[in-house]
Write an enzyme that holds these catalytic residues in place. Structure first.
Site, PDB file in Angstrom:
ATOM      1  N   LYS A 192       0.854  -1.195   0.000  1.00 45.55           N
ATOM      2  CA  LYS A 192       0.000   0.000   0.000  1.00 45.55           C
ATOM      3  C   LYS A 192       0.885   1.239   0.000  1.00 45.55           C
ATOM      4  CE  LYS A 192      -3.177   2.590   3.007  1.00 45.55           C
ATOM      5  NZ  LYS A 192      -3.832   2.608   4.336  1.00 45.55           N
ATOM      6  N   ASP A 197      -2.790  10.595   3.226  1.00 46.12           N
ATOM      7  CA  ASP A 197      -4.179  10.179   3.404  1.00 46.12           C
ATOM      8  C   ASP A 197      -4.937  11.210   4.227  1.00 46.12           C
ATOM      9  OD1 ASP A 197      -6.555   8.837   3.555  1.00 46.12           O
ATOM     10  OD2 ASP A 197      -5.874   7.417   5.083  1.00 46.12           O
ATOM     11  N   LYS A 204     -10.240  13.053   7.959  1.00 48.50           N
ATOM     12  CA  LYS A 204      -9.674  12.820   9.275  1.00 48.50           C
ATOM     13  C   LYS A 204      -9.596  14.129  10.053  1.00 48.50           C
ATOM     14  CE  LYS A 204      -6.500   9.146   7.699  1.00 48.50           C
ATOM     15  NZ  LYS A 204      -6.904   8.035   8.561  1.00 48.50           N
ATOM     16  N   ASP A 215       1.436   6.551   5.417  1.00 51.30           N
ATOM     17  CA  ASP A 215       0.465   5.591   4.898  1.00 51.30           C
ATOM     18  C   ASP A 215       0.968   4.856   3.664  1.00 51.30           C
ATOM     19  OD1 ASP A 215      -1.883   4.381   5.610  1.00 51.30           O
ATOM     20  OD2 ASP A 215      -3.152   5.688   4.408  1.00 51.30           O
ATOM     21  N   ASP A 274     -12.150   6.893   3.770  1.00 52.09           N
ATOM     22  CA  ASP A 274     -10.941   6.719   4.573  1.00 52.09           C
ATOM     23  C   ASP A 274     -10.561   5.240   4.696  1.00 52.09           C
ATOM     24  OD1 ASP A 274      -8.761   7.627   6.001  1.00 52.09           O
ATOM     25  OD2 ASP A 274      -9.820   7.626   7.926  1.00 52.09           O
ATOM     26  N   GLU A 276      -9.511   3.544   2.192  1.00 55.31           N
ATOM     27  CA  GLU A 276      -9.019   3.536   0.816  1.00 55.31           C
ATOM     28  C   GLU A 276      -7.939   2.503   0.574  1.00 55.31           C
ATOM     29  OE1 GLU A 276      -5.655   4.900   2.703  1.00 55.31           O
ATOM     30  OE2 GLU A 276      -7.702   5.523   3.109  1.00 55.31           O
ATOM     31  N   ARG A 278      -7.629  -0.642   1.339  1.00 60.78           N
ATOM     32  CA  ARG A 278      -8.095  -1.936   0.826  1.00 60.78           C
ATOM     33  C   ARG A 278      -8.576  -1.825  -0.624  1.00 60.78           C
ATOM     34  NH1 ARG A 278     -12.311  -2.121   5.643  1.00 60.78           N
ATOM     35  NH2 ARG A 278     -10.553  -0.950   6.492  1.00 60.78           N
TER      36      ARG A 278
END
Length: 425
Positions: A192, A197, A204, A215, A274, A276, A278
């Site tokens: 990933k 993010d 967030k 991230d 959020d 995202e 996956r």
């Protein structure tokens, strides 16, 4: 380094005037007094104490420094800012392996600690590819698919997550092949690579967003692990897929209620922008599955639920197969890293239901609800070939928002050695 302090391990009790101290100091040296109670943890904490004294350079000395003791000391001594040095001891082979570990961890640490402005998705993919090519030479080939070309390749999730940014999303496809053109792929790695993010429209809070340059920790971890394995003489074919994007808000950003139709036909309702990670990993796992690899490993800073479950000193692992989890635990323990298995059953695939699609990307509640880490793993499972063995690593221990007793602030690189060992197996 202008001043280097010797650091020696000892089992002697410190002199009475030091009280209960486990680190004592003399002329140009520090003694770490081992007490037999989780010595690796004690050594890493001692390294943090020594570093906090303003000491920037150390020479490890003495017969008690095996490879893992030296490594955990170096991990505790490391900081986000450069200008520090750990000099190894032991025979040439041990020092060479420690140097390889340090070089690979340094690459991952620099990527993870980099500012989001400086590390766009294409930059992340490019730096990872070029670093591995510099190590593997002609055995490494890679290409980067970016922007709308992702739609042509049917990498729907990665494009959706990244389209809200002015800087395009990208997938790195890299092939390390020391065996010849038609060699089978033994392992496929997926990382990933969300370079920042914001949470998208499920935005967030500021305190939760501040550290989100980390991230892309999964991408950095699998890249560094492959680099380390190559440095150590890896003689099997491995493919690497990095799913790189910025999750930002704009008039082009994906929205709650959108439905994504993936290359394998699975439809996904977006109930939380959020969640995202996956969505991009789903593309990477399909790409990995298409290689025919016998073993697929993905790594991601995926869920806060994993952090709540195992804390920041473990990484959570998931697999449908108990022997795969046990293998990962053995490999981690051998290199002084910590992993812990969390539940994953077939019904976890259905724990994010949707009235409009085959599944949703989360549950419409804070943190995805109970069992959020397992539910995320269940989502990913939909995109993995049934023929492949699969290990999912949720990197709960990849980043420290502030310095702790074990780690400096920033990237820890915890997980790099575990994956490198799994590649060597």
């Amino acid at each position: 380094m202008s001043q280097v302090m010797q650091v020696i391990l000892t089992r002697e009790t410190p002199a009475a005037h030091w009280g209960k101290a486990d680190v004592t100091y003399g002329a140009g040296q520090a003694l770490i007094h081992l007490n037999g109670d989780d010595e690796l943890r004690q050594i890493q904490m001692a390294a943090r104490k020594i570093r906090s004294q303003g000491i920037n350079g150390v020479q490890l000395e003495g017969p008690l420094w095996d490879i893992n003791r030296q490594w955990v000391f170096a991990q505790g001594f490391a900081t986000a800012k450069p200008g520090y040095e750990v000099r190894w001891c032991g025979d040439a082979a041990m020092q060479a392996e420690l140097t390889h570990r340090a070089e690979s961890a340094s690459f991952a640490r620099q990527l993870i600690n980099e500012t989001p402005e400086n590390l766009s998705p294409v930059t992340l993919a490019t730096q990872a590819g070029e670093w591995l090519a510099a190590i593997g030479g002609s055995k490494v080939n890679f290409r980067i698919i970016e922007g709308d070309a992702l739609l042509e390749a049917q990498w729907i999730g990665l494009h959706a997550v990244g389209r809200g940014s002015e800087r395009p999303p990208a997938m790195l496809e890299l092939d390390y092949n020391p065996l010849g053109e038609d060699a089978p792929v033994s392992v496929a790695l997926v990382g990933k690579g969300i370079t920042f993010d914001s949470g998208g429209y499920s935005i967030k809070a500021s305190e939760g967003m501040l550290g989100m340059k980390c991230d892309m920790g999964g991408a950095a971890t699998v890249t560094a692990a492959l680099g380390l394995a190559i440095k150590s003489g890896l003689n099997k074919r491995v493919k690497l897929f990095l799913c790189c994007a910025e999750n930002l808000i704009s008039g082009r950003a994906y929205k709650l209620g959108d439905i994504l139709t993936y290359k394998n036909g699975v439809t996904v309702e977006v109930v939380n922008t959020d969640a995202e990670g996956r969505l991009v990993l789903a593309d990477g796992l399909q790409a990995a599955s298409a290689t025919g690899a016998a073993f697929i490993i993905d790594a991601a800073t995926l869920t806060g639920a994993a952090v709540m479950a195992v804390g920041g000193n473990y990484n959570a692992i998931f697999s449908p197969k108990a022997d795969t989890l046990q293998l990962a635990q053995r490999k981690a323990a051998a290199v002084a890293e910590r992993v812990w298995p969390l539940p994953l059953d077939p019904w976890h695939k259905d724990m994010c239901p949707s009235a409009y699609a085959d599944t949703a990307n989360s549950r419409a509640m804070k943190g995805g609800g109970a069992g959020g880490a397992s539910n995320a793993a269940g989502f990913l499972w939909r995109f993995v070939s049934p023929a492949a063995d699969w290990l999912h690593m949720d990197l709960a221990g990849a980043f420290e928002d502030s310095a702790s007793a074990l780690w400096g602030a920033g990237a820890t690189t915890h997980g790099v050695l575990t994956i490198a060992e799994l590649l060597k197996d």
